[in-house]
Write a protein that holds these residues in place. Structure first.
Motif, mmCIF file in Angstrom:
data_model
loop_
_atom_site.group_PDB
_atom_site.id
_atom_site.type_symbol
_atom_site.label_atom_id
_atom_site.label_comp_id
_atom_site.label_asym_id
_atom_site.label_seq_id
_atom_site.Cartn_x
_atom_site.Cartn_y
_atom_site.Cartn_z
ATOM 1 N N VAL A 1 0.825 -1.068 0.068
ATOM 2 C CA VAL A 1 0.174 -0.072 0.065
ATOM 3 C C VAL A 1 0.956 1.306 0.128
ATOM 4 O O VAL A 1 1.573 1.534 0.730
ATOM 5 N N GLY A 2 0.700 2.096 -1.118
ATOM 6 C CA GLY A 2 1.353 3.258 -1.070
ATOM 7 C C GLY A 2 1.266 3.977 0.132
ATOM 8 O O GLY A 2 0.234 4.559 0.430
ATOM 9 N N GLU A 3 2.396 4.640 0.811
ATOM 10 C CA GLU A 3 2.333 5.454 1.919
ATOM 11 C C GLU A 3 1.439 6.563 2.012
ATOM 12 O O GLU A 3 0.594 7.119 2.718
ATOM 13 N N SER A 4 1.560 7.069 0.702
ATOM 14 C CA SER A 4 0.911 8.709 0.599
ATOM 15 C C SER A 4 -0.297 8.421 -0.459
ATOM 16 O O SER A 4 -0.853 9.359 -1.082
ATOM 17 N N GLY A 5 -0.537 7.030 -0.703
ATOM 18 C CA GLY A 5 -1.786 7.170 -1.859
ATOM 19 C C GLY A 5 -3.168 7.019 -1.316
ATOM 20 O O GLY A 5 -3.378 7.068 -0.246
ATOM 21 N N PRO A 6 -4.142 6.709 -2.231
ATOM 22 C CA PRO A 6 -5.648 6.795 -2.042
ATOM 23 C C PRO A 6 -5.912 5.826 -0.905
ATOM 24 O O PRO A 6 -7.014 6.048 -0.190
ATOM 25 N N SER A 7 -5.026 4.597 -0.669
ATOM 26 C CA SER A 7 -5.497 3.524 -0.089
ATOM 27 C C SER A 7 -4.879 3.373 1.210
ATOM 28 O O SER A 7 -5.032 2.673 2.114
ATOM 29 N N ALA A 8 -3.762 4.576 1.603
ATOM 30 C CA ALA A 8 -3.105 4.536 2.687
ATOM 31 C C ALA A 8 -4.168 4.718 3.890
ATOM 32 O O ALA A 8 -5.083 5.605 3.776
ATOM 33 N N GLY A 9 -4.110 3.794 5.050
ATOM 34 C CA GLY A 9 -4.782 3.785 6.014
ATOM 35 C C GLY A 9 -6.250 3.327 5.890
ATOM 36 O O GLY A 9 -6.906 3.135 6.819
ATOM 37 N N VAL A 10 -6.390 2.719 4.608
ATOM 38 C CA VAL A 10 -7.510 1.844 4.439
ATOM 39 C C VAL A 10 -7.465 0.408 3.961
ATOM 40 O O VAL A 10 -8.035 -0.190 4.843
ATOM 41 N N LEU A 11 -6.702 0.229 3.158
ATOM 42 C CA LEU A 11 -6.543 -1.291 2.970
ATOM 43 C C LEU A 11 -5.055 -1.486 3.475
ATOM 44 O O LEU A 11 -4.115 -0.665 3.722
ATOM 45 N N ARG A 12 -4.899 -2.967 3.543
ATOM 46 C CA ARG A 12 -3.789 -3.203 4.257
ATOM 47 C C ARG A 12 -3.140 -4.230 3.573
ATOM 48 O O ARG A 12 -3.728 -4.960 2.677
ATOM 49 N N GLU A 13 -1.701 -4.240 3.697
ATOM 50 C CA GLU A 13 -0.887 -5.685 2.990
ATOM 51 C C GLU A 13 -1.681 -6.962 3.555
ATOM 52 O O GLU A 13 -1.901 -7.165 4.532
ATOM 53 N N GLY A 14 -1.789 -7.788 2.688
ATOM 54 C CA GLY A 14 -2.503 -9.060 2.805
ATOM 55 C C GLY A 14 -4.032 -9.188 2.603
ATOM 56 O O GLY A 14 -4.467 -10.227 2.591
ATOM 57 N N ASP A 15 -4.639 -7.919 2.554
ATOM 58 C CA ASP A 15 -6.029 -8.020 2.226
ATOM 59 C C ASP A 15 -6.392 -8.800 0.973
ATOM 60 O O ASP A 15 -5.633 -8.500 0.011
ATOM 61 N N ARG A 16 -7.451 -9.592 1.022
ATOM 62 C CA ARG A 16 -7.702 -10.520 -0.208
ATOM 63 C C ARG A 16 -8.832 -9.717 -0.792
ATOM 64 O O ARG A 16 -9.853 -9.355 -0.299
ATOM 65 N N LEU A 17 -8.446 -9.326 -2.166
ATOM 66 C CA LEU A 17 -9.358 -8.624 -3.065
ATOM 67 C C LEU A 17 -10.520 -9.219 -3.594
ATOM 68 O O LEU A 17 -10.177 -10.478 -3.980
ATOM 69 N N VAL A 18 -11.904 -8.987 -3.490
ATOM 70 C CA VAL A 18 -13.031 -9.610 -3.943
ATOM 71 C C VAL A 18 -13.595 -8.881 -5.366
ATOM 72 O O VAL A 18 -13.791 -9.433 -6.317
ATOM 73 N N THR A 19 -14.034 -7.544 -4.987
ATOM 74 C CA THR A 19 -14.668 -6.777 -6.023
ATOM 75 C C THR A 19 -14.007 -5.411 -5.641
ATOM 76 O O THR A 19 -13.545 -4.974 -4.641
ATOM 77 N N VAL A 20 -14.069 -4.676 -6.819
ATOM 78 C CA VAL A 20 -13.597 -3.198 -6.838
ATOM 79 C C VAL A 20 -14.662 -2.223 -7.678
ATOM 80 O O VAL A 20 -14.873 -2.749 -8.792
ATOM 81 N N ALA A 21 -15.008 -1.451 -7.247
ATOM 82 C CA ALA A 21 -16.136 -0.533 -7.765
ATOM 83 C C ALA A 21 -17.167 -1.549 -8.431
ATOM 84 O O ALA A 21 -17.974 -1.291 -9.548
ATOM 85 N N GLY A 22 -17.645 -2.413 -7.609
ATOM 86 C CA GLY A 22 -18.639 -3.403 -8.201
ATOM 87 C C GLY A 22 -18.194 -4.555 -8.915
ATOM 88 O O GLY A 22 -19.004 -5.383 -9.397
ATOM 89 N N GLU A 23 -16.998 -4.585 -9.287
ATOM 90 C CA GLU A 23 -16.500 -5.506 -10.639
ATOM 91 C C GLU A 23 -15.776 -6.604 -9.557
ATOM 92 O O GLU A 23 -14.820 -6.340 -8.956
ATOM 93 N N PRO A 24 -16.271 -7.705 -9.951
ATOM 94 C CA PRO A 24 -15.376 -8.807 -9.404
ATOM 95 C C PRO A 24 -13.870 -8.921 -9.925
ATOM 96 O O PRO A 24 -13.980 -8.646 -11.231
ATOM 97 N N VAL A 25 -12.929 -9.123 -9.155
ATOM 98 C CA VAL A 25 -11.485 -9.034 -9.662
ATOM 99 C C VAL A 25 -10.811 -10.260 -9.396
ATOM 100 O O VAL A 25 -10.810 -10.944 -8.233
ATOM 101 N N THR A 26 -10.092 -10.887 -10.221
ATOM 102 C CA THR A 26 -9.284 -12.138 -10.110
ATOM 103 C C THR A 26 -7.975 -12.009 -10.462
ATOM 104 O O THR A 26 -7.284 -12.886 -9.912
ATOM 105 N N THR A 27 -7.400 -10.944 -11.179
ATOM 106 C CA THR A 27 -6.171 -10.900 -11.552
ATOM 107 C C THR A 27 -5.828 -9.332 -11.241
ATOM 108 O O THR A 27 -6.756 -8.523 -11.088
ATOM 109 N N ALA A 28 -4.312 -9.060 -11.326
ATOM 110 C CA ALA A 28 -3.928 -7.608 -11.112
ATOM 111 C C ALA A 28 -4.401 -6.969 -11.922
ATOM 112 O O ALA A 28 -4.799 -5.723 -11.734
ATOM 113 N N GLY A 29 -4.361 -7.312 -13.314
ATOM 114 C CA GLY A 29 -5.010 -6.566 -14.500
ATOM 115 C C GLY A 29 -6.367 -6.156 -14.284
ATOM 116 O O GLY A 29 -6.710 -4.875 -14.482
ATOM 117 N N SER A 30 -7.176 -6.971 -13.798
ATOM 118 C CA SER A 30 -8.651 -6.615 -13.525
ATOM 119 C C SER A 30 -8.830 -5.529 -12.672
ATOM 120 O O SER A 30 -9.731 -4.685 -12.591
#
Length: 341
Positions: free
Chosen positions: A141-170
């Motif tokens: 997680v970038g220290e000064s990026g939008p997700s700082a303090g919200v997302l954490r290293e190790g969080d498993r991603l399921v959906t982003v902006a309502g879109e199911p995500v399965t790859t880094a590209g998605s």
């Protein structure tokens, strides 16, 4: 006699000087030609080129041949001239292969890193194709990026902006479609509990009209077996497609090659998208000498491949792993496949 000897020596001296120069003086060029080929379904030094431990694999009789480009460095004038006049090798400025800003060791390390990345991407693309589990999680997680303090290293991603995500590209595609400054929901699993976090999307540094989360996602296989690629002293990213096909072939019934010798090249990402490579004409020669009659060509390399394809070589245009598998299945059944041209 002395005058004659002096005359003869005077006449021979320029020729001797030219020969000496041609045999000893180095030129700033390299010779490029067909490199070694490897059957990714076979063995090397007693080990499977693509080894899968902990899972039953399907036997195959055909070949999926990985092709390479051979590089000859430190050429003398005579060697460079011989390569230039011949048809098997091409000549290129040395700086194209060995940039003046990097040492030979640094170039070798970069090539090895690209090769390792191609192995990881090949495995992930194959697992996605086979619908086998892959964990998509936050690696950084970038220290000064939008997700700082919200997302954490190790969080498993399921959906982003309502879109199911399965790859880094998605993940990148889902966020890029959102205008910077817009809050988006990120569904994730943290400590075994699914939850939703809200992140206000930032503007990508390289494209301020597209959004980004400021994280580095990574994909990790979640399967009860290990895939190992046993090739040493090979560099670059162009083995990705053939490696991925070998993994799919070994873990699924039937033979992708139809029992024939199929060669190919191309980068691949975890989404299964095939990218262009260099040295396609040299790889075609190596494949033909290895007995291949079908060559999988990245779509963006088709024009170059057509310009100097060996007689009898079928050039199959490939854009994705899925497309390559479909094309090989069609050929094995006696059907047609997309071709260059």
């Amino acid at each position: 006699m002395n005058r004659r000897l002096v005359t003869i020596l005077a006449a021979l001296f320029p020729a001797l000087l030219l020969v000496t120069v041609a045999l000893n003086v180095k030129v700033p060029y390299v010779a490029l030609g067909p490199g070694p080929t490897f059957d990714t379904l076979g063995e090397i030094d007693g080990k499977a080129v693509v080894a899968i431990e902990g899972a039953d694999t399907d036997p195959t009789s055909g070949e999926l041949v990985m092709t390479t480009v051979g590089v000859s460095d430190r050429l003398t004038v005579a060697q460079a001239l011989s390569a230039w006049l011949g048809s098997r090798y091409g000549i290129a400025p040395r700086e194209q292969i060995y940039p003046p800003t990097a040492t030979r060791e640094q170039v070798k390390e970069a090539d090895a890193a690209q090769f390792e990345q191609s192995e990881r991407s090949a495995e992930l693309a194959a697992l996605h194709h086979l619908d086998l589990p892959v964990v998509l999680r936050v690696a950084r997680v970038g220290e000064s990026g939008p997700s700082a303090g919200v997302l954490r290293e190790g969080d498993r991603l399921v959906t982003v902006a309502g879109e199911p995500v399965t790859t880094a590209g998605s993940v990148q595609r889902a966020v890029a479609a959102v205008a910077p400054g817009t809050p988006v929901d990120v569904v994730l699993v943290r400590d075994g509990v699914e939850q939703t976090a809200s992140v206000t999307v930032g503007a990508r540094p390289d494209d301020p009209d597209k959004g980004f989360l400021g994280i580095s996602p990574e994909e990790v296989p979640d399967v009860p077996f290990d895939v190992t690629f046993n090739l040493a002293d090979v560099g670059g990213p162009s083995a990705g497609l053939i490696f991925s096909l070998a993994v799919v072939d070994k873990l699924s019934p039937g033979e992708l090659s139809g029992g024939e010798v199929v060669a190919g090249t191309g980068t691949i990402d975890s989404d299964g998208v095939v990218g262009p490579i260099g040295g396609i004409t040299h790889k075609l020669v190596g494949a033909a000498e290895d007995g291949a009659t079908v060559f999988l060509v990245p779509a963006d390399n088709c024009a170059e491949a057509q310009s100097d394809a060996p007689d009898g070589m079928r050039l199959v245009k490939v854009e994705t792993l899925e497309g390559a598998i479909d094309a090989l299945g069609s050929l094995a059944a006696g059907g047609d496949a997309p071709t260059c041209g």
